[in-house]
Design a protein around this motif. Structure first.
Motif, mmCIF file in Angstrom:
data_model
loop_
_atom_site.group_PDB
_atom_site.id
_atom_site.type_symbol
_atom_site.label_atom_id
_atom_site.label_comp_id
_atom_site.label_asym_id
_atom_site.label_seq_id
_atom_site.Cartn_x
_atom_site.Cartn_y
_atom_site.Cartn_z
ATOM 1 N N ILE A 94 18.646 -34.151 1.321
ATOM 2 C CA ILE A 94 17.500 -34.664 1.032
ATOM 3 C C ILE A 94 17.269 -35.959 1.842
ATOM 4 C CG2 ILE A 94 15.554 -35.426 -0.375
ATOM 5 C CD1 ILE A 94 16.028 -32.732 -1.987
ATOM 6 N N GLY A 121 5.618 -36.267 -2.378
ATOM 7 C CA GLY A 121 5.451 -36.335 -0.702
ATOM 8 C C GLY A 121 4.259 -35.422 -0.384
ATOM 9 N N ARG A 122 4.074 -34.174 -0.937
ATOM 10 C CA ARG A 122 2.990 -33.441 -0.416
ATOM 11 C C ARG A 122 1.608 -34.228 -0.655
ATOM 12 N NH1 ARG A 122 6.691 -29.208 -1.298
ATOM 13 N NH2 ARG A 122 6.304 -29.157 -3.340
ATOM 14 N N TRP A 135 1.058 -37.142 1.467
ATOM 15 C CA TRP A 135 0.758 -36.950 3.121
ATOM 16 C C TRP A 135 -0.757 -36.363 2.920
ATOM 17 C CZ3 TRP A 135 3.287 -39.108 6.367
ATOM 18 C CH2 TRP A 135 4.534 -39.360 6.375
ATOM 19 N N CYS A 137 12.670 -43.354 0.461
ATOM 20 C CA CYS A 137 11.623 -43.184 1.191
ATOM 21 C C CYS A 137 10.819 -44.312 1.829
ATOM 22 C CB CYS A 137 10.555 -42.170 0.453
ATOM 23 S SG CYS A 137 11.155 -40.803 -0.150
ATOM 24 N N CYS A 175 0.777 -38.558 12.308
ATOM 25 C CA CYS A 175 1.500 -37.570 12.476
ATOM 26 C C CYS A 175 2.949 -37.862 13.134
ATOM 27 C CB CYS A 175 0.635 -36.678 13.625
ATOM 28 S SG CYS A 175 1.344 -35.096 13.781
ATOM 29 N N HIS A 188 4.864 -38.951 10.016
ATOM 30 C CA HIS A 188 5.341 -37.769 9.321
ATOM 31 C C HIS A 188 6.165 -36.912 9.639
ATOM 32 C CE1 HIS A 188 3.449 -34.437 6.316
ATOM 33 N NE2 HIS A 188 4.642 -34.319 6.401
ATOM 34 N N ASN A 189 6.248 -36.666 11.212
ATOM 35 C CA ASN A 189 7.311 -35.953 11.974
ATOM 36 C C ASN A 189 8.726 -36.869 11.865
ATOM 37 O OD1 ASN A 189 6.186 -33.677 12.881
ATOM 38 N ND2 ASN A 189 5.485 -34.479 14.708
ATOM 39 N N ASN A 238 9.887 -35.565 8.767
ATOM 40 C CA ASN A 238 10.207 -34.086 8.906
ATOM 41 C C ASN A 238 11.693 -34.017 9.585
ATOM 42 O OD1 ASN A 238 7.978 -33.380 7.813
ATOM 43 N ND2 ASN A 238 7.143 -32.974 9.974
ATOM 44 N N LYS A 274 14.126 -36.017 9.758
ATOM 45 C CA LYS A 274 15.187 -36.683 8.861
ATOM 46 C C LYS A 274 15.598 -35.626 7.862
ATOM 47 C CE LYS A 274 14.179 -39.571 5.271
ATOM 48 N NZ LYS A 274 14.066 -40.830 4.870
ATOM 49 N N LYS A 286 13.324 -30.613 8.868
ATOM 50 C CA LYS A 286 12.311 -29.718 8.893
ATOM 51 C C LYS A 286 11.768 -29.512 10.380
ATOM 52 C CE LYS A 286 11.108 -30.952 4.215
ATOM 53 N NZ LYS A 286 9.790 -30.697 3.242
ATOM 54 N N ARG A 293 -5.711 -29.585 11.170
ATOM 55 C CA ARG A 293 -5.053 -29.248 9.992
ATOM 56 C C ARG A 293 -5.959 -30.262 8.904
ATOM 57 N NH1 ARG A 293 -3.809 -29.373 5.714
ATOM 58 N NH2 ARG A 293 -1.684 -29.200 4.482
ATOM 59 N N TRP A 294 -6.246 -31.571 9.253
ATOM 60 C CA TRP A 294 -6.480 -32.458 8.462
ATOM 61 C C TRP A 294 -8.202 -32.828 8.187
ATOM 62 C CZ3 TRP A 294 -3.536 -32.553 4.235
ATOM 63 C CH2 TRP A 294 -2.277 -32.365 4.411
HETATM 64 C C1 LIG Z 1 6.193 -42.110 3.669
HETATM 65 C C2 LIG Z 1 6.941 -40.928 3.062
HETATM 66 C C3 LIG Z 1 8.222 -40.839 3.085
HETATM 67 C C4 LIG Z 1 8.986 -39.883 2.788
HETATM 68 N N1 LIG Z 1 10.483 -39.724 2.786
HETATM 69 C C5 LIG Z 1 11.168 -38.890 2.032
HETATM 70 C C6 LIG Z 1 12.690 -38.874 2.099
HETATM 71 O O1 LIG Z 1 13.239 -39.882 2.738
HETATM 72 N N2 LIG Z 1 13.252 -37.860 1.651
HETATM 73 C C7 LIG Z 1 12.737 -36.801 0.932
HETATM 74 O O2 LIG Z 1 13.420 -36.093 0.630
HETATM 75 N N3 LIG Z 1 11.398 -36.831 1.012
HETATM 76 C C8 LIG Z 1 10.763 -37.676 1.590
HETATM 77 N N4 LIG Z 1 9.214 -37.607 1.425
HETATM 78 C C9 LIG Z 1 8.357 -36.352 0.932
HETATM 79 C C10 LIG Z 1 8.585 -35.196 2.337
HETATM 80 O O3 LIG Z 1 8.087 -35.954 3.379
HETATM 81 C C11 LIG Z 1 7.762 -34.073 1.865
HETATM 82 O O4 LIG Z 1 6.390 -34.288 1.456
HETATM 83 C C12 LIG Z 1 8.533 -33.276 0.898
HETATM 84 O O5 LIG Z 1 9.724 -32.881 1.505
HETATM 85 C C13 LIG Z 1 7.433 -31.788 0.818
HETATM 86 O O6 LIG Z 1 7.512 -31.242 2.223
HETATM 87 P P1 LIG Z 1 6.843 -30.032 2.510
HETATM 88 O O7 LIG Z 1 7.595 -29.091 3.271
HETATM 89 O O8 LIG Z 1 6.030 -29.333 1.321
HETATM 90 O O9 LIG Z 1 5.406 -30.544 3.634
HETATM 91 P P2 LIG Z 1 5.221 -32.030 3.742
HETATM 92 O O10 LIG Z 1 6.165 -32.543 4.686
HETATM 93 O O11 LIG Z 1 4.782 -32.608 2.512
HETATM 94 O O12 LIG Z 1 3.784 -31.618 4.660
HETATM 95 C C14 LIG Z 1 2.672 -31.159 3.737
HETATM 96 C C15 LIG Z 1 1.733 -30.590 4.903
HETATM 97 O O13 LIG Z 1 1.513 -31.249 5.986
HETATM 98 C C16 LIG Z 1 1.459 -30.737 7.255
HETATM 99 N N5 LIG Z 1 2.388 -31.382 8.201
HETATM 100 C C17 LIG Z 1 3.609 -31.358 8.288
HETATM 101 N N6 LIG Z 1 3.983 -32.403 9.133
HETATM 102 C C18 LIG Z 1 3.014 -33.040 9.705
HETATM 103 C C19 LIG Z 1 2.810 -33.907 10.512
HETATM 104 N N7 LIG Z 1 3.810 -34.452 11.285
HETATM 105 N N8 LIG Z 1 1.532 -34.552 10.947
HETATM 106 C C20 LIG Z 1 0.481 -34.065 9.982
HETATM 107 N N9 LIG Z 1 0.594 -32.825 9.196
HETATM 108 C C21 LIG Z 1 1.767 -32.527 9.085
HETATM 109 C C22 LIG Z 1 1.766 -29.259 6.957
HETATM 110 O O14 LIG Z 1 0.659 -28.470 6.980
HETATM 111 C C23 LIG Z 1 2.476 -29.482 5.717
HETATM 112 O O15 LIG Z 1 2.359 -28.121 4.793
HETATM 113 C C24 LIG Z 1 8.331 -38.697 2.207
HETATM 114 C C25 LIG Z 1 7.026 -38.659 1.876
HETATM 115 C C26 LIG Z 1 6.350 -39.700 2.570
HETATM 116 C C27 LIG Z 1 4.648 -39.662 2.337
#
Ligand SMILES: Cc1cc2nc3c(=O)[nH]c(=O)nc-3n(C[C@H](O)[C@H](O)[C@H](O)COP(=O)(O)OP(=O)(O)OC[C@H]3O[C@@H](n4cnc5c(N)ncnc54)[C@H](O)[C@@H]3O)c2cc1C
Length: 217
Positions: free
Chosen positions: A9, A111-112, A115, A153, A183, A186-187, A190, A192, A195, A206-207
């Motif tokens: 993770i 995280g979800r 974001w 994070c 975006c 967030h990528n 992703n 890292k 994903k 999307r948003w």
């Molecule tokens: C600042 C920050 C740092 C984080 N660092 C870590 C970490 O170091 N380790 C860790 O385990 N988790 C980290 N997280 C949490 C991680 O990013 C995810 O939120 C978590 O793993 C849940 O992922 P998910 O697949 O449900 O979708 P999420 O990544 O939470 O995304 C939610 C929704 O956003 C949309 N989406 C996806 N990518 C993008 C994008 N690039 N731009 C716009 N929309 C998008 C998609 O529809 C997705 O379903 C971090 C969160 C934040 C806010």
């Protein structure tokens, strides 16, 4: 998206990061000589040395609570909580990977939600932001990146924003720039986490506006 194994993770510089690999920038304390059973893999410690729920996946957290229950039933006199000094490759748990909605969030749920907040802030950002609005958002991002409840994070996010080239500094002139920058941020996370990357051309659908196929109408 594919579920990421708890032990992958977190990563620092592309390397998997587990609870006993403290980032160089952190000030995490080691335990004061207590050498009880090591924590399960994937459990991240807070800077005070205690397990950090908002930094840990629900699967790893479940392994931890299971272990704590096993510990307390096998040695009832030894009940103080401990900080591990060595890792343990714990077998995968068969517990479900979700928690009831009224429990404290794990790293993924947090995280979800976060974001959603951040991208919604971009979606409602002015098309052209005046100086005051830009300053407010800059201040918000500065404090957000210090105060985010998953400290690893937060550390990584700060490091990414502070890239020496300046290329990752928030782009705050207007909605399109800010939404695109977010975006990309967030990528970065992703990537890292292994994903799929999101195609930033679609961040507004999307948003902000909803998808053109009408599924959000
Ligand atoms: C600042 C920050 C740092 C984080 N660092 C870590 C970490 O170091 N380790 C860790 O385990 N988790 C980290 N997280 C949490 C991680 O990013 C995810 O939120 C978590 O793993 C849940 O992922 P998910 O697949 O449900 O979708 P999420 O990544 O939470 O995304 C939610 C929704 O956003 C949309 N989406 C996806 N990518 C993008 C994008 N690039 N731009 C716009 N929309 C998008 C998609 O529809 C997705 O379903 C971090 C969160 C934040 C806010």
């Amino acid at each position: 998206m594919a579920e990421v194994p708890p032990e992958q993770i977190f990563s620092k510089g592309g390397q998997p990061y587990s609870f006993n690999q403290t980032p160089a920038s952190s000030s995490r304390k080691e335990s004061d000589g207590d050498t009880k059973a090591p924590l399960p893999k994937g459990v991240v410690l807070d800077k005070d040395g205690k397990p950090c729920r908002t930094c840990t996946s629900v699967a790893a957290w479940r392994n931890l609570t299971k272990q704590a229950k096993a510990d307390s039933s096998s040695s009832p006199s030894n009940t103080t909580s401990t900080t591990p000094t060595t890792p343990l490759a714990a077998p995968a748990t068969s517990s479900p990977s979700t928690i009831p909605p009224d429990c404290p969030p794990d790293v993924e749920q947090l995280g979800r939600s976060t974001w959603s907040l951040l991208h919604s802030m971009a979606a409602t950002y002015p098309e052209k932001a005046n100086t005051e609005h830009q300053d407010n958002m800059r201040g918000f991002l500065k404090f957000f990146s210090k105060l985010y409840p998953c400290w690893v994070c937060a550390d990584d996010f700060q490091t990414w924003m502070a890239h020496p080239s300046g290329r990752n500094q928030p782009k705050l002139g207007g909605r399109k720039d800010f939404g695109w920058w977010l975006c990309e941020a967030h990528n970065e996370v992703n990537r890292k986490l292994g994903k799929e990357e999101f195609d930033c051309r679609f961040w507004e659908e999307r948003w902000r506006t909803g998808w053109k196929d009408g599924r959000c109408d």
